[in-house]
Design a protein around this motif. Structure first.
Motif, PDB file in Angstrom:
ATOM      1  N   GLN A  50       0.823  -1.201   0.000  1.00  4.27           N
ATOM      2  CA  GLN A  50       0.000   0.000   0.000  1.00  4.27           C
ATOM      3  C   GLN A  50       0.864   1.261   0.000  1.00  4.27           C
ATOM      4  O   GLN A  50       0.603   2.206  -0.748  1.00  4.27           O
ATOM      5  N   ARG A  53       2.211   1.749  -3.465  1.00  3.49           N
ATOM      6  CA  ARG A  53       1.204   2.225  -4.436  1.00  3.49           C
ATOM      7  C   ARG A  53       0.873   3.702  -4.236  1.00  3.49           C
ATOM      8  O   ARG A  53       0.394   4.360  -5.150  1.00  3.49           O
ATOM      9  N   GLY A  55       3.107   5.858  -3.774  1.00  2.86           N
ATOM     10  CA  GLY A  55       4.190   6.624  -4.378  1.00  2.86           C
ATOM     11  C   GLY A  55       5.437   6.773  -3.531  1.00  2.86           C
ATOM     12  O   GLY A  55       6.348   7.516  -3.890  1.00  2.86           O
ATOM     13  N   ASP A  80       4.558  -3.987  -8.384  1.00  2.00           N
ATOM     14  CA  ASP A  80       4.178  -2.784  -7.651  1.00  2.00           C
ATOM     15  C   ASP A  80       5.361  -1.831  -7.431  1.00  2.00           C
ATOM     16  O   ASP A  80       5.233  -0.839  -6.720  1.00  2.00           O
ATOM     17  N   CYS A 289      -7.940   4.437   2.312  1.00  2.00           N
ATOM     18  CA  CYS A 289      -7.149   3.304   1.807  1.00  2.00           C
ATOM     19  C   CYS A 289      -7.831   1.987   2.168  1.00  2.00           C
ATOM     20  O   CYS A 289      -7.926   1.080   1.330  1.00  2.00           O
ATOM     21  N   LYS A 304      -4.165   3.427  -5.576  1.00  2.00           N
ATOM     22  CA  LYS A 304      -3.039   4.345  -5.707  1.00  2.00           C
ATOM     23  C   LYS A 304      -3.465   5.701  -5.144  1.00  2.00           C
ATOM     24  O   LYS A 304      -4.631   5.910  -4.817  1.00  2.00           O
ATOM     25  N   ARG A 305      -2.500   6.627  -5.049  1.00  2.00           N
ATOM     26  CA  ARG A 305      -2.792   7.879  -4.358  1.00  2.00           C
ATOM     27  C   ARG A 305      -3.939   8.649  -5.005  1.00  2.00           C
ATOM     28  O   ARG A 305      -4.790   9.203  -4.305  1.00  2.00           O
TER      29      ARG A 305
END
Length: 321
Positions: A50, A53, A55, A80, A289, A304-305
């Motif tokens: 997580q 993902r 960044g 990932d 999330c 993702k963000r």
């Protein structure tokens, strides 16, 4: 592991075999499953995924076997963009696998086979994995599958280097002791090495004797951690520490499978704390999330963000998203 890896962790990581079933069984029963799904999983492997993902550079530190499951574990991390230089393959050993039955009401049963990663020693952590830990900003670990000795050693290495220790207390202390992972007293002593604690509800209730979440958090803070994050399911989450407390409501999504939601929360929590956000914003982001992870089957059904930010914008008025 290169200089740029900000978040690393030691803990469970394996391949999850999901049996999607009409209902969970009791003794002496059998049933036809609707389907089988295979996904990478494991508490620490999940929350680092997580983080990745979102960044931020991340990498799991651990042992895998030279089997098909080991290859799948690495493949998932590579896809990932996670750093794999802290993964050691042990010839002739089996990688971690987990059997999970999920019913139509999203209730589940989990059977864990730690195998080679469960054999990790404190000496291996100090000798093989410490160089990766000391370069990071956050060190994630857990109480779930691994014995306490290597987990505690990782915490010590991180504390010595000024790296923030984030601990997922994923099982109650009585289970931890029954599984011969360490004594309850040793587990409680290890909390003094923790900066950020996220206990599962069973652990929080067992340790504190409280059912009120604010009282739980206050008691847990008195045991050593600087910050406590309590997930409360349909009531959202509670973050406390430094004389502050924030109760953050959850997001509304269509739940398909809640496996890994707590791990996604942990990844979002770590990300938010890295940004230096206040508890309200960190809790909002971590809840989002977790919500996204519930919308598909598999512990790594994580966003993702930009997906997390879109969910927040759609349901909340929070600056910065």
């Amino acid at each position: 592991m290169g200089q740029g890896v900000e978040v690393v962790g030691i803990g469970s990581c394996g391949i999850d075999y999901f049996a999607i079933v009409p209902r969970l069984l009791g003794p002496e029963e059998k049933i036809n499953a609707d389907r089988l799904e295979i996904h990478a999983g494991g508490v620490t492997g999940n929350n680092l995924t997580q983080v990745g993902r979102l960044g931020v550079s991340a990498g799991w530190l651990g042992l895998i076997g030279d089997d098909d499951s080991g290859k799948l574990i690495v493949k998932a991390f590579v896809e990932d963009g996670l750093d794999c230089s802290g993964i050691e393959t042990v010839k002739g050993e089996q990688s971690t696998v987990v059997w999970i039955a999920v019913d139509a009401q999203w209730e589940l049963c989990i059977y864990m086979f730690p195998d080679v990663n469960g054999k990790m020693t404190a000496a291996q952590v100090r000798g093989r994995f410490a160089p990766h830990i000391v370069k990071a900003k956050h060190f994630h670990t857990e109480a779930s599958q691994l014995p306490l000795e290597p987990v505690r050693e990782g915490m010590k290495v991180a504390r010595e280097a000024g790296v923030r220790v984030i601990f997922d207390l994923d099982v109650a202390p009585t289970y931890f002791a029954q599984a011969k992972l360490g004594s309850e007293a040793e587990l409680m002593e290890a909390l003094k090495l923790v900066d950020v604690l996220k206990p599962c509800k069973a652990a929080a209730k067992e340790i504190t004797g409280e059912t009120d979440f604010e009282k739980m958090a206050a008691k847990l803070l008195g045991m050593g951690p600087k910050t406590v994050a309590v997930t409360m399911g349909p009531e959202g989450c509670l973050l406390a520490g430094g004389g502050k407390m924030a109760h953050v409501k959850p997001f509304s999504v269509k739940v398909v499978d809640s496996t890994g939601a707590g791990d996604a929360f942990m990844g979002g929590l770590s990300y938010g704390l890295l940004q230096g956000w206040d508890f309200e914003k960190v809790g909002t982001f971590a809840n989002a999330c977790a919500a996204i992870c519930c919308t598909k089957v598999g512990a790594r059904s994580m966003g993702k963000r930009d997906e997390v930010a879109a969910l927040i914008r759609g349901q909340r008025a929070v600056a910065g998203f």
